[in-house]
Each structure stands twice: as structure tokens, then as C-alpha cells.
Design a protein around this motif. Sequence first.
Motif, mmCIF file in Angstrom:
data_model
loop_
_atom_site.group_PDB
_atom_site.id
_atom_site.type_symbol
_atom_site.label_atom_id
_atom_site.label_comp_id
_atom_site.label_asym_id
_atom_site.label_seq_id
_atom_site.Cartn_x
_atom_site.Cartn_y
_atom_site.Cartn_z
ATOM 1 N N SER A 44 -2.572 -1.827 -7.739
ATOM 2 C CA SER A 44 -3.265 -1.269 -8.939
ATOM 3 C C SER A 44 -2.172 -0.583 -9.597
ATOM 4 C CB SER A 44 -4.658 -1.193 -9.350
ATOM 5 O OG SER A 44 -4.666 0.829 -8.063
ATOM 6 N N LYS A 45 -1.664 0.584 -8.674
ATOM 7 C CA LYS A 45 -0.495 1.449 -9.409
ATOM 8 C C LYS A 45 0.965 0.734 -9.776
ATOM 9 C CE LYS A 45 -2.946 5.016 -7.110
ATOM 10 N NZ LYS A 45 -4.292 3.937 -6.981
ATOM 11 N N LEU A 46 1.660 0.327 -10.913
ATOM 12 C CA LEU A 46 2.502 0.164 -11.172
ATOM 13 C C LEU A 46 3.589 0.103 -11.489
ATOM 14 C CD1 LEU A 46 0.365 -3.445 -11.675
ATOM 15 C CD2 LEU A 46 1.512 -2.623 -9.672
ATOM 16 N N LYS A 47 5.180 -0.756 -11.672
ATOM 17 C CA LYS A 47 5.690 -0.961 -12.475
ATOM 18 C C LYS A 47 6.347 1.264 -13.150
ATOM 19 C CE LYS A 47 5.732 -5.135 -14.140
ATOM 20 N NZ LYS A 47 5.625 -5.742 -15.634
ATOM 21 N N LYS A 48 6.318 2.123 -11.948
ATOM 22 C CA LYS A 48 6.689 3.040 -11.787
ATOM 23 C C LYS A 48 7.504 3.450 -10.632
ATOM 24 C CE LYS A 48 3.142 5.323 -15.216
ATOM 25 N NZ LYS A 48 2.072 5.938 -15.233
ATOM 26 N N SER A 49 7.836 4.445 -11.001
ATOM 27 C CA SER A 49 9.062 5.464 -9.371
ATOM 28 C C SER A 49 7.889 5.291 -8.474
ATOM 29 C CB SER A 49 9.492 5.643 -10.512
ATOM 30 O OG SER A 49 9.970 7.133 -9.451
ATOM 31 N N ILE A 50 8.925 5.677 -7.363
ATOM 32 C CA ILE A 50 7.275 5.870 -6.608
ATOM 33 C C ILE A 50 7.128 7.356 -6.132
ATOM 34 C CG2 ILE A 50 9.459 6.033 -4.737
ATOM 35 C CD1 ILE A 50 5.943 4.739 -4.088
ATOM 36 N N GLY A 65 1.295 -1.037 0.322
ATOM 37 C CA GLY A 65 0.152 0.250 0.420
ATOM 38 C C GLY A 65 0.618 1.077 -0.277
ATOM 39 N N ALA A 66 1.701 1.335 -0.713
ATOM 40 C CA ALA A 66 2.470 2.784 -0.140
ATOM 41 C C ALA A 66 2.896 3.337 -1.536
ATOM 42 C CB ALA A 66 4.628 1.328 -1.336
ATOM 43 N N THR A 67 1.146 3.692 -2.418
ATOM 44 C CA THR A 67 1.324 4.492 -2.472
ATOM 45 C C THR A 67 -0.105 5.671 -1.685
ATOM 46 O OG1 THR A 67 0.012 3.157 -4.504
ATOM 47 C CG2 THR A 67 1.819 3.467 -5.530
ATOM 48 N N GLY A 68 -0.423 4.917 -1.043
ATOM 49 C CA GLY A 68 -1.859 5.641 -0.597
ATOM 50 C C GLY A 68 -0.901 6.781 0.318
ATOM 51 N N PHE A 69 -2.395 7.605 0.945
ATOM 52 C CA PHE A 69 -1.248 8.614 2.155
ATOM 53 C C PHE A 69 -0.595 7.933 3.146
ATOM 54 C CE2 PHE A 69 -5.210 10.729 1.004
ATOM 55 C CZ PHE A 69 -4.583 11.933 -0.282
ATOM 56 N N VAL A 70 -0.966 7.099 3.758
ATOM 57 C CA VAL A 70 -0.612 6.916 4.605
ATOM 58 C C VAL A 70 0.953 5.977 3.920
ATOM 59 C CG1 VAL A 70 0.064 4.323 6.717
ATOM 60 C CG2 VAL A 70 -2.325 6.242 6.274
ATOM 61 N N GLY A 71 1.317 5.173 3.352
ATOM 62 C CA GLY A 71 2.212 3.868 2.826
ATOM 63 C C GLY A 71 3.215 5.303 2.510
ATOM 64 N N LEU A 72 2.840 6.470 1.796
ATOM 65 C CA LEU A 72 4.180 7.387 1.659
ATOM 66 C C LEU A 72 4.666 8.369 2.783
ATOM 67 C CD1 LEU A 72 2.253 8.980 -1.519
ATOM 68 C CD2 LEU A 72 4.400 7.705 -1.780
ATOM 69 N N GLU A 73 3.483 7.862 4.211
ATOM 70 C CA GLU A 73 4.335 8.972 4.722
ATOM 71 C C GLU A 73 5.067 7.881 5.964
ATOM 72 O OE1 GLU A 73 4.125 11.993 6.608
ATOM 73 O OE2 GLU A 73 2.628 12.184 5.010
ATOM 74 N N LEU A 74 4.558 6.321 5.901
ATOM 75 C CA LEU A 74 5.523 5.687 5.988
ATOM 76 C C LEU A 74 7.258 5.495 5.219
ATOM 77 C CD1 LEU A 74 3.378 2.071 6.310
ATOM 78 C CD2 LEU A 74 5.101 3.070 8.330
ATOM 79 N N PHE A 98 6.438 8.543 -9.231
ATOM 80 C CA PHE A 98 5.118 9.182 -10.084
ATOM 81 C C PHE A 98 3.937 9.936 -9.444
ATOM 82 C CE2 PHE A 98 1.585 8.127 -12.210
ATOM 83 C CZ PHE A 98 1.779 8.904 -13.536
ATOM 84 N N TYR A 99 3.928 8.802 -7.808
ATOM 85 C CA TYR A 99 2.592 8.549 -7.069
ATOM 86 C C TYR A 99 2.835 9.854 -5.658
ATOM 87 C CZ TYR A 99 2.729 4.756 -9.381
ATOM 88 O OH TYR A 99 2.244 3.350 -10.269
ATOM 89 N N SER A 100 4.072 10.609 -5.539
ATOM 90 C CA SER A 100 4.452 11.302 -4.619
ATOM 91 C C SER A 100 4.152 12.885 -4.805
ATOM 92 C CB SER A 100 5.618 10.942 -3.813
ATOM 93 O OG SER A 100 5.341 11.927 -2.707
ATOM 94 N N LYS A 101 3.444 13.646 -5.092
ATOM 95 C CA LYS A 101 3.239 14.859 -5.882
ATOM 96 C C LYS A 101 3.863 15.495 -5.346
ATOM 97 C CE LYS A 101 0.554 12.543 -8.514
ATOM 98 N NZ LYS A 101 1.537 12.246 -10.244
ATOM 99 N N ASN A 102 3.759 15.693 -4.046
ATOM 100 C CA ASN A 102 4.525 17.106 -3.000
ATOM 101 C C ASN A 102 5.923 16.742 -2.410
ATOM 102 O OD1 ASN A 102 2.425 19.013 -3.699
ATOM 103 N ND2 ASN A 102 1.427 17.458 -2.202
ATOM 104 N N PHE A 103 5.821 15.533 -2.811
ATOM 105 C CA PHE A 103 7.747 15.246 -2.051
ATOM 106 C C PHE A 103 7.921 14.471 -2.698
ATOM 107 C CE2 PHE A 103 10.355 12.609 0.501
ATOM 108 C CZ PHE A 103 10.323 13.662 1.410
ATOM 109 N N LYS A 104 9.444 14.345 -3.422
ATOM 110 C CA LYS A 104 9.814 13.235 -3.944
ATOM 111 C C LYS A 104 11.485 13.190 -3.032
ATOM 112 C CE LYS A 104 7.365 15.265 -7.758
ATOM 113 N NZ LYS A 104 6.668 13.952 -8.317
ATOM 114 N N PHE A 105 11.847 11.880 -3.701
ATOM 115 C CA PHE A 105 12.142 10.362 -3.026
ATOM 116 C C PHE A 105 14.128 10.820 -3.391
ATOM 117 C CE2 PHE A 105 8.248 9.247 -1.697
ATOM 118 C CZ PHE A 105 8.252 8.988 -0.549
#
Length: 341
Positions: free
Chosen positions: A38-44, A10-19, A46-53
Amino acid sequence: MKKIKVAIAGATGFVGLELLKILTKHPNVDILYLYSQSKLKKSINFYSKNFKFKKKLPNVSIMKNHELKNIDVIFTALPHGEAHLISKKIRSNSVLIDLSADFRIDNKSIFEKWYKLPHQATKEQKKSIYGLSEINRNLIKKSNFIACPGCYPTSILLPLLPLVKNKLINTNSIKADSKSGYSGAGKKTTDKKLYPNINENISIYGVGQHRHMPEIDQELSKSSKKKIKISFTPHLIPTFRGILSTIYLDLPKGIKIKKVKDCLLNFYKKEKFVNIVNSKEMINTNRVLNTNNCNISVYQTRFDNQIIIASSLDNLIKGAAGQAVQNFNIRFGFKETLSLV
């Protein structure tokens, strides 16, 4: 330095991204897998709009059973019911830290009544510990199944459990009114068709039937050694994150507000993340956002035998991802504040 091999489901959800934000700062963590349904094969990123790892991380992928044999810990931030299935696939010595309700409720029939799902991991449930960090620390140290509390229950149980244990409040008339930012309802709130007026609206929901009530009842009843049911009403407010709970309490004859305050001050005096705030200060969510803190204040009402307790926290951190990492630190013997301050 020992590295703990970690996966986040669940890495792409709000809680997953905070984790992920917290765990990428942790010196003892090696993140092997980031899973999504459901959201696959992309860099994280891509799903983190306001924070870049900046740290190199694995791409988001679907969970593969053989990969679960490679990890020491899996954090599950998934819809209810999913962690039941994952708990049967991990190694016997791996640790599951779950952020859904799958392992919070001790009684199978109560879980099924409130969540409208069959309980598919009753054997694992019996081994699970309710992961309210400051309360169950010694049990968390020994458990491989840690059920992180809900965000609302965390804000209500932290102030109430010491008082219930010491019989300082009447337990037959507890009323809790909680306001939460809309992130507590998950990423579906970003769908403008489902939530067109989220920034201009306050809404009451789950009145008399919110799923967190049996969780709160259960933990209060354990502490008091008698059955307790509370009245709890949640609201969504037009802000992204943060919870403010207002709890209305009656005091037994002879108990004064000073005794209540002293109890909380003494109970939490050595805790890093729970603060008893002077009632002259206006408790609010701004002071706890993006922290793993819970602020608590106690107020006298116009009636001698009634008090109000206010509690504030960040629902995505102390109410979810931060408490999960706090439990991770406790379980593996790391400094409890590691990557959280």
C-alpha cells in the motif's frame, strides 16, 4: 564479486526495514526491488523514521510479475497467505525466503486450521525447508524454499531440540512462558486507537490457541520421533523489541542438570550466534538487542527433577530478519556471519 539480485516484499514493515538494514551492508547483494502492498513510490527513508539509508535504493513500489523474473532471491515479509501466491510466480531456480507462516507447517490441514486460510501452494510446501539455521543448515543449503521460523519458536526450539533429541527431558510436560516487545505484533501496534496503552501495559494473549504452537510441536516431534504437544503462553510487554522465554521442564529419572548443560554447551560450541550463558548471570534482552544472537541459560529449581531454561533474542533479528539473512548466507555458500556481525 558475484552479486545476488534481491527483492524484498513487505519492505516498509518492521521486519522489512530490518532486512534492508542488514542487506545494505552485504557485499554480495544487489537490491533491485522494494515492494509494499500500500505504501508506494516514495524513498524507503520516508518509512524509516529512526534510521536513514545512505545507500541509493529503489523506490517502494507495487510488485510486478515480470520483475520477479529478474531476481535471484525474494525475501517475503508479508501477511500470511501472500507468499503462497508469490512462490508460483518466481523463476524455477529463484530462491524464496519467507518470514510468514506460509511454508512452516508441513501438514496442509493443520495450517488451514490454525491460520484460517486455504493453503494455496502445497506443491511448493513439499519442497520447503524449515529454516532454523543451526539445526537445518545442511538442508537449507539445497533448498529454494526456506521457511524462516517464528520469533517465539526460535527462542524455544534452539534450547529444546538438542535436549529432546538426546532424551534428556520429559516431553509430556513442557511449559513455555514468553514475553515479547510489541514490535512482534507488527506495525499496527503504532496505531494509538488500536493500542492506546502499549507503553503502560502488559497483556497476555493467544492463551491455549497461539498459532506458533503447532510449529513448535511439529519440530519437537520430528526431533523426538514421537508426538509432542507443549503448553505455550505469550505476553506483550511495554518495550519495542526483544523476547525472553522461560521454559519449565521435568527431567527423567537419573538425569541431572549438569548433563543438560553439557549437552547444550557441546551442541552449540562452534556456533557464532547461540551462547550458553552461565546461570549466575541474569539473562536479559538488553544483551541481545540489535544482534543475531540467542542467549540460553539453565537453572536448577528447588526440586531435584525440575529445571528452568531461559532464552533471549531480538525478535526482529534472530527471530526474523537476521535469521533470514543467515539462511541466505547458508544457501549461497557465503560466510554465515556476513553482514550480521
